[in-house]
Design a protein around this motif. Sequence first.
Motif, PDB file in Angstrom:
ATOM      1  N   LYS A  58     -33.136 -10.118  38.116  1.00  0.00           N
ATOM      2  CA  LYS A  58     -32.482  -9.200  37.179  1.00  0.00           C
ATOM      3  C   LYS A  58     -32.529  -7.742  37.619  1.00  0.00           C
ATOM      4  N   PRO A  59     -33.663  -7.218  38.067  1.00  0.00           N
ATOM      5  CA  PRO A  59     -33.666  -5.812  38.475  1.00  0.00           C
ATOM      6  C   PRO A  59     -32.708  -5.521  39.624  1.00  0.00           C
ATOM      7  N   VAL A  60     -32.574  -6.447  40.544  1.00  0.00           N
ATOM      8  CA  VAL A  60     -31.668  -6.242  41.667  1.00  0.00           C
ATOM      9  C   VAL A  60     -30.238  -6.143  41.168  1.00  0.00           C
ATOM     10  N   ILE A  61     -29.860  -7.028  40.273  1.00  0.00           N
ATOM     11  CA  ILE A  61     -28.511  -7.012  39.715  1.00  0.00           C
ATOM     12  C   ILE A  61     -28.287  -5.737  38.919  1.00  0.00           C
ATOM     13  N   LYS A  62     -29.290  -5.355  38.120  1.00  0.00           N
ATOM     14  CA  LYS A  62     -29.162  -4.163  37.300  1.00  0.00           C
ATOM     15  C   LYS A  62     -28.990  -2.916  38.164  1.00  0.00           C
ATOM     16  N   ASN A  63     -29.771  -2.823  39.248  1.00  0.00           N
ATOM     17  CA  ASN A  63     -29.643  -1.671  40.144  1.00  0.00           C
ATOM     18  C   ASN A  63     -28.260  -1.625  40.772  1.00  0.00           C
ATOM     19  N   SER A  64     -27.719  -2.773  41.119  1.00  0.00           N
ATOM     20  CA  SER A  64     -26.391  -2.827  41.721  1.00  0.00           C
ATOM     21  C   SER A  64     -25.332  -2.342  40.745  1.00  0.00           C
ATOM     22  N   ILE A  65     -25.466  -2.742  39.491  1.00  0.00           N
ATOM     23  CA  ILE A  65     -24.499  -2.330  38.469  1.00  0.00           C
ATOM     24  C   ILE A  65     -24.589  -0.824  38.230  1.00  0.00           C
ATOM     25  N   GLU A  66     -25.823  -0.309  38.151  1.00  0.00           N
ATOM     26  CA  GLU A  66     -25.984   1.121  37.916  1.00  0.00           C
ATOM     27  C   GLU A  66     -25.392   1.931  39.059  1.00  0.00           C
ATOM     28  N   THR A  67     -25.551   1.463  40.295  1.00  0.00           N
ATOM     29  CA  THR A  67     -24.984   2.149  41.449  1.00  0.00           C
ATOM     30  C   THR A  67     -23.465   2.181  41.353  1.00  0.00           C
ATOM     31  N   LYS A  68     -22.868   1.070  40.945  1.00  0.00           N
ATOM     32  CA  LYS A  68     -21.409   1.014  40.826  1.00  0.00           C
ATOM     33  C   LYS A  68     -20.920   1.902  39.700  1.00  0.00           C
ATOM     34  N   LYS A  69     -21.685   2.000  38.605  1.00  0.00           N
ATOM     35  CA  LYS A  69     -21.286   2.851  37.495  1.00  0.00           C
ATOM     36  C   LYS A  69     -21.214   4.318  37.925  1.00  0.00           C
ATOM     37  N   GLN A  70     -22.144   4.712  38.773  1.00  0.00           N
ATOM     38  CA  GLN A  70     -22.181   6.102  39.212  1.00  0.00           C
ATOM     39  C   GLN A  70     -20.965   6.451  40.066  1.00  0.00           C
ATOM     40  N   ASN A  71     -20.418   5.475  40.771  1.00  0.00           N
ATOM     41  CA  ASN A  71     -19.297   5.728  41.663  1.00  0.00           C
ATOM     42  C   ASN A  71     -17.944   5.707  40.949  1.00  0.00           C
ATOM     43  N   ILE A  72     -17.925   5.278  39.684  1.00  0.00           N
ATOM     44  CA  ILE A  72     -16.665   5.153  38.955  1.00  0.00           C
ATOM     45  C   ILE A  72     -16.420   6.436  38.160  1.00  0.00           C
ATOM     46  N   THR A  73     -15.245   6.983  38.304  1.00  0.00           N
ATOM     47  CA  THR A  73     -14.860   8.160  37.520  1.00  0.00           C
ATOM     48  C   THR A  73     -13.569   7.832  36.786  1.00  0.00           C
ATOM     49  N   PHE A  74     -13.482   8.311  35.565  1.00  0.00           N
ATOM     50  CA  PHE A  74     -12.299   8.046  34.764  1.00  0.00           C
ATOM     51  C   PHE A  74     -11.624   9.362  34.405  1.00  0.00           C
ATOM     52  N   GLU A  75     -10.344   9.301  34.380  1.00  0.00           N
ATOM     53  CA  GLU A  75      -9.560  10.397  33.828  1.00  0.00           C
ATOM     54  C   GLU A  75      -8.820   9.822  32.638  1.00  0.00           C
ATOM     55  N   GLU A  76      -8.601  10.628  31.626  1.00  0.00           N
ATOM     56  CA  GLU A  76      -8.012  10.120  30.397  1.00  0.00           C
ATOM     57  C   GLU A  76      -6.644   9.496  30.594  1.00  0.00           C
ATOM     58  N   ASP A  77      -5.858   9.983  31.504  1.00  0.00           N
ATOM     59  CA  ASP A  77      -4.523   9.428  31.658  1.00  0.00           C
ATOM     60  C   ASP A  77      -4.519   8.104  32.427  1.00  0.00           C
ATOM     61  N   GLU A  78      -5.648   7.664  32.971  1.00  0.00           N
ATOM     62  CA  GLU A  78      -5.714   6.407  33.719  1.00  0.00           C
ATOM     63  C   GLU A  78      -6.025   5.207  32.829  1.00  0.00           C
ATOM     64  N   ILE A  79      -6.572   5.432  31.652  1.00  0.00           N
ATOM     65  CA  ILE A  79      -6.984   4.317  30.793  1.00  0.00           C
ATOM     66  C   ILE A  79      -5.763   3.713  30.120  1.00  0.00           C
ATOM     67  N   GLU A  80      -5.571   2.435  30.343  1.00  0.00           N
ATOM     68  CA  GLU A  80      -4.444   1.733  29.741  1.00  0.00           C
ATOM     69  C   GLU A  80      -4.880   0.986  28.488  1.00  0.00           C
ATOM     70  N   LYS A  81      -6.062   0.323  28.563  1.00  0.00           N
ATOM     71  CA  LYS A  81      -6.503  -0.506  27.461  1.00  0.00           C
ATOM     72  C   LYS A  81      -8.017  -0.633  27.518  1.00  0.00           C
ATOM     73  N   ILE A  82      -8.661  -0.698  26.360  1.00  0.00           N
ATOM     74  CA  ILE A  82     -10.098  -0.960  26.264  1.00  0.00           C
ATOM     75  C   ILE A  82     -10.257  -2.294  25.539  1.00  0.00           C
ATOM     76  N   VAL A  83     -10.982  -3.209  26.166  1.00  0.00           N
ATOM     77  CA  VAL A  83     -11.185  -4.533  25.580  1.00  0.00           C
ATOM     78  C   VAL A  83     -12.670  -4.716  25.321  1.00  0.00           C
ATOM     79  N   ILE A  84     -13.010  -5.138  24.092  1.00  0.00           N
ATOM     80  CA  ILE A  84     -14.399  -5.408  23.727  1.00  0.00           C
ATOM     81  C   ILE A  84     -14.527  -6.916  23.513  1.00  0.00           C
TER      82      ILE A  84
END
Length: 155
Positions: free
Chosen positions: A117-143
């Motif tokens: 689990k920690p290995v997977i969690k670290n990988s996800i956190e690393t990917k989150k840091q590399n993702i940037t969003f701009e408001e005009d790029e969001i098409e849909k949010i799904v929960i």
Amino acid sequence: MVNIDDFVKRLEIILDYYGLNASSFADKIGVQRSSMSHLLSGRNKPSLDFVMKILDVFPEVDLYWILIGKGNFPKSENETLEFEPKSDLKTEDSPASFNQNYSGVDLFSQLNYEEEKPVIKNSIETKKQNITFEEDEIEKIVIFYKNGTFKAYKP
């Protein structure tokens, strides 16, 4: 493999032995009359369920006799079927016998995934840091909910 013509002949022997016609036999074992008709005509092959229903209702019918013609009908109490393995099957003297392949590992024990689990969690956190969003790029949010449902929102 079951020879359908031979199976039908053995089925007819059972019908004669008990003095039943195809319809009453079908009713007695709990199958549709059309199923019995299709089987007797050779149109359909017998299902395992069909054979098991025969054995349940008529205990004098031997499984091997009805399927492959080995044994007797009606079966006797002290009758045993001799099985001789084919020569091309592996035996205990074979180099690849079961005991030599068995490793002794408990295949049904529960695995412990806590270490991963920690290995997977670290990988996800690393990917989150590399993702940037701009408001005009969001098409849909799904929960997605745990019960399998989801809701989609469009900004």
